[in-house]
Design a protein around this motif. Structure first.
Motif, short mmCIF file in Angstrom:
data_model
loop_
_atom_site.label_atom_id
_atom_site.label_comp_id
_atom_site.label_asym_id
_atom_site.label_seq_id
_atom_site.Cartn_x
_atom_site.Cartn_y
_atom_site.Cartn_z
N ARG A 23 54.77 37.30 53.31
CA ARG A 23 55.25 35.99 53.74
C ARG A 23 56.31 36.08 54.83
O ARG A 23 56.64 35.09 55.45
N SER A 24 56.83 37.24 55.10
CA SER A 24 57.87 37.39 56.13
C SER A 24 57.29 37.35 57.53
O SER A 24 56.19 37.84 57.76
N ASN A 25 58.05 36.77 58.45
CA ASN A 25 57.70 36.80 59.87
C ASN A 25 56.30 36.23 60.11
O ASN A 25 55.45 36.88 60.73
N ASN A 26 56.06 35.03 59.60
CA ASN A 26 54.74 34.37 59.76
C ASN A 26 53.61 35.24 59.22
O ASN A 26 52.56 35.38 59.83
N ASP A 27 53.83 35.86 58.09
CA ASP A 27 52.85 36.71 57.41
C ASP A 27 52.53 38.01 58.15
O ASP A 27 51.56 38.67 57.85
N GLU A 28 53.36 38.37 59.12
CA GLU A 28 53.15 39.60 59.88
C GLU A 28 53.96 40.77 59.34
O GLU A 28 53.74 41.90 59.73
N CYS A 38 56.16 44.56 54.14
CA CYS A 38 55.90 43.16 53.81
C CYS A 38 57.11 42.27 54.07
O CYS A 38 56.96 41.08 54.35
N CYS A 39 58.31 42.82 53.98
CA CYS A 39 59.52 42.00 54.13
C CYS A 39 60.70 42.88 54.56
O CYS A 39 60.60 44.11 54.55
N GLU A 40 61.79 42.24 54.89
CA GLU A 40 62.98 42.97 55.32
C GLU A 40 63.55 43.83 54.19
O GLU A 40 64.05 44.93 54.43
N GLY A 41 63.45 43.34 52.97
CA GLY A 41 63.95 44.12 51.83
C GLY A 41 63.25 45.46 51.70
O GLY A 41 63.89 46.48 51.48
N CYS A 42 61.94 45.45 51.86
CA CYS A 42 61.19 46.71 51.78
C CYS A 42 61.48 47.58 53.00
O CYS A 42 61.64 48.79 52.88
N CYS A 48 62.29 44.28 47.37
CA CYS A 48 61.23 43.45 47.93
C CYS A 48 61.59 41.98 47.76
O CYS A 48 61.71 41.49 46.64
N THR A 49 61.80 41.30 48.87
CA THR A 49 62.15 39.89 48.79
C THR A 49 60.93 39.02 48.51
O THR A 49 61.09 37.87 48.12
N CYS A 50 59.73 39.54 48.67
CA CYS A 50 58.53 38.78 48.31
C CYS A 50 58.53 38.50 46.81
O CYS A 50 58.23 37.40 46.38
N THR A 51 58.89 39.50 46.03
CA THR A 51 58.96 39.36 44.58
C THR A 51 60.02 38.34 44.20
O THR A 51 59.80 37.48 43.35
N LEU A 52 61.17 38.41 44.86
CA LEU A 52 62.24 37.45 44.58
C LEU A 52 61.80 36.04 44.93
O LEU A 52 62.06 35.11 44.17
N ASN A 53 61.13 35.87 46.06
CA ASN A 53 60.67 34.55 46.47
C ASN A 53 59.62 34.01 45.51
O ASN A 53 59.63 32.84 45.18
N GLN A 54 58.70 34.85 45.04
CA GLN A 54 57.69 34.40 44.10
C GLN A 54 58.33 33.98 42.78
O GLN A 54 57.93 32.99 42.19
N SER A 55 59.34 34.70 42.33
CA SER A 55 60.02 34.34 41.09
C SER A 55 60.71 32.99 41.23
O SER A 55 60.69 32.17 40.32
N ALA A 56 61.33 32.76 42.38
CA ALA A 56 62.01 31.49 42.62
C ALA A 56 61.02 30.34 42.64
O ALA A 56 61.29 29.27 42.08
N VAL A 57 59.87 30.54 43.24
CA VAL A 57 58.84 29.49 43.29
C VAL A 57 58.33 29.20 41.89
O VAL A 57 58.19 28.04 41.50
N ARG A 58 58.08 30.24 41.09
CA ARG A 58 57.61 30.04 39.71
C ARG A 58 58.66 29.30 38.90
O ARG A 58 58.35 28.38 38.14
N LEU A 59 59.93 29.68 39.04
CA LEU A 59 61.00 29.03 38.30
C LEU A 59 61.09 27.56 38.70
O LEU A 59 61.18 26.68 37.85
N GLU A 60 61.04 27.28 39.99
CA GLU A 60 61.12 25.90 40.45
C GLU A 60 59.94 25.09 39.93
O GLU A 60 60.09 23.97 39.48
#
Length: 75
Positions: A23-28, A38-42, A48-60
Protein backbone atom coordinates in the motif's frame (compact mmCIF):
# COMPACT_ATOMS: atom_id res chain seq x y z
CA UNK A 1 12.88 -3.62 -15.11
CA UNK A 2 10.32 -6.26 -14.11
CA UNK A 3 7.70 -7.53 -16.52
CA UNK A 4 4.04 -7.83 -15.43
CA UNK A 5 4.36 -11.47 -14.34
CA UNK A 6 7.46 -10.77 -12.28
CA UNK A 7 5.76 -7.80 -10.60
CA UNK A 8 2.71 -9.91 -9.69
CA UNK A 9 4.91 -12.63 -8.19
CA UNK A 10 7.20 -10.22 -6.31
CA UNK A 11 7.21 -10.27 -2.52
CA UNK A 12 8.78 -7.99 0.05
CA UNK A 13 12.25 -9.33 0.88
CA UNK A 14 11.74 -8.47 4.56
CA UNK A 15 8.19 -9.60 5.47
CA UNK A 16 7.37 -11.62 2.31
CA UNK A 17 4.07 -9.76 1.74
CA UNK A 18 2.80 -10.25 -1.82
CA UNK A 19 3.11 -7.19 -4.02
CA UNK A 20 -0.68 -7.17 -4.52
CA UNK A 21 -0.95 -6.28 -0.80
CA UNK A 22 1.54 -3.39 -0.86
CA UNK A 23 0.00 0.00 0.00
CA UNK A 24 2.98 2.35 0.26
CA UNK A 25 3.85 4.82 -2.49
CA UNK A 26 0.73 4.16 -4.61
CA UNK A 27 1.23 0.39 -4.25
CA UNK A 28 4.77 0.62 -5.66
CA UNK A 29 6.56 0.05 -2.36
CA UNK A 30 9.74 1.73 -1.17
CA UNK A 31 13.12 1.27 -2.84
CA UNK A 32 16.27 1.46 -0.75
CA UNK A 33 19.76 0.52 -1.95
CA UNK A 34 18.34 -1.08 -5.10
CA UNK A 35 15.90 -3.33 -3.22
CA UNK A 36 12.15 -2.73 -3.25
CA UNK A 37 10.17 -3.31 -0.05
CA UNK A 38 6.43 -3.16 0.66
CA UNK A 39 6.74 -0.16 3.00
CA UNK A 40 9.17 2.20 4.67
CA UNK A 41 9.15 0.09 7.84
CA UNK A 42 10.46 -2.94 5.99
CA UNK A 43 12.94 -0.83 4.00
CA UNK A 44 14.39 0.56 7.24
CA UNK A 45 14.07 -2.79 9.07
CA UNK A 46 11.96 -1.29 11.84
CA UNK A 47 8.52 -2.88 11.48
CA UNK A 48 6.19 -3.62 8.58
CA UNK A 49 3.74 -0.73 8.52
CA UNK A 50 1.41 -2.69 6.22
CA UNK A 51 0.63 -4.98 9.15
CA UNK A 52 0.07 -2.01 11.44
CA UNK A 53 -2.24 -0.36 8.89
CA UNK A 54 -4.25 -3.57 8.41
CA UNK A 55 -4.68 -3.92 12.17
CA UNK A 56 -5.91 -0.34 12.44
CA UNK A 57 -8.42 -0.87 9.63
CA UNK A 58 -9.72 -4.08 11.26
CA UNK A 59 -10.01 -2.34 14.64
CA UNK A 60 -11.86 0.61 13.11
CA UNK A 61 -14.19 -1.72 11.22
CA UNK A 62 -14.92 -3.69 14.41
CA UNK A 63 -15.72 -0.49 16.28
CA UNK A 64 -17.95 0.84 13.50
CA UNK A 65 -19.68 -2.46 12.74
CA UNK A 66 -19.65 -4.06 16.17
CA UNK A 67 -22.68 -4.79 18.34
CA UNK A 68 -22.25 -1.59 20.32
CA UNK A 69 -22.02 0.68 17.26
CA UNK A 70 -25.68 1.65 17.40
CA UNK A 71 -25.48 2.47 21.12
CA UNK A 72 -22.38 4.59 20.50
CA UNK A 73 -23.98 6.35 17.54
CA UNK A 74 -21.29 5.02 15.20
CA UNK A 75 -23.43 3.42 12.57
Amino acid sequence: MLNDTQRRNETCPRCHRARSEWRSNNDEGVTLDGQTYCCEGCAQNTRCTCTLNQSAVRLEKNVLDGPDAKAKGLE
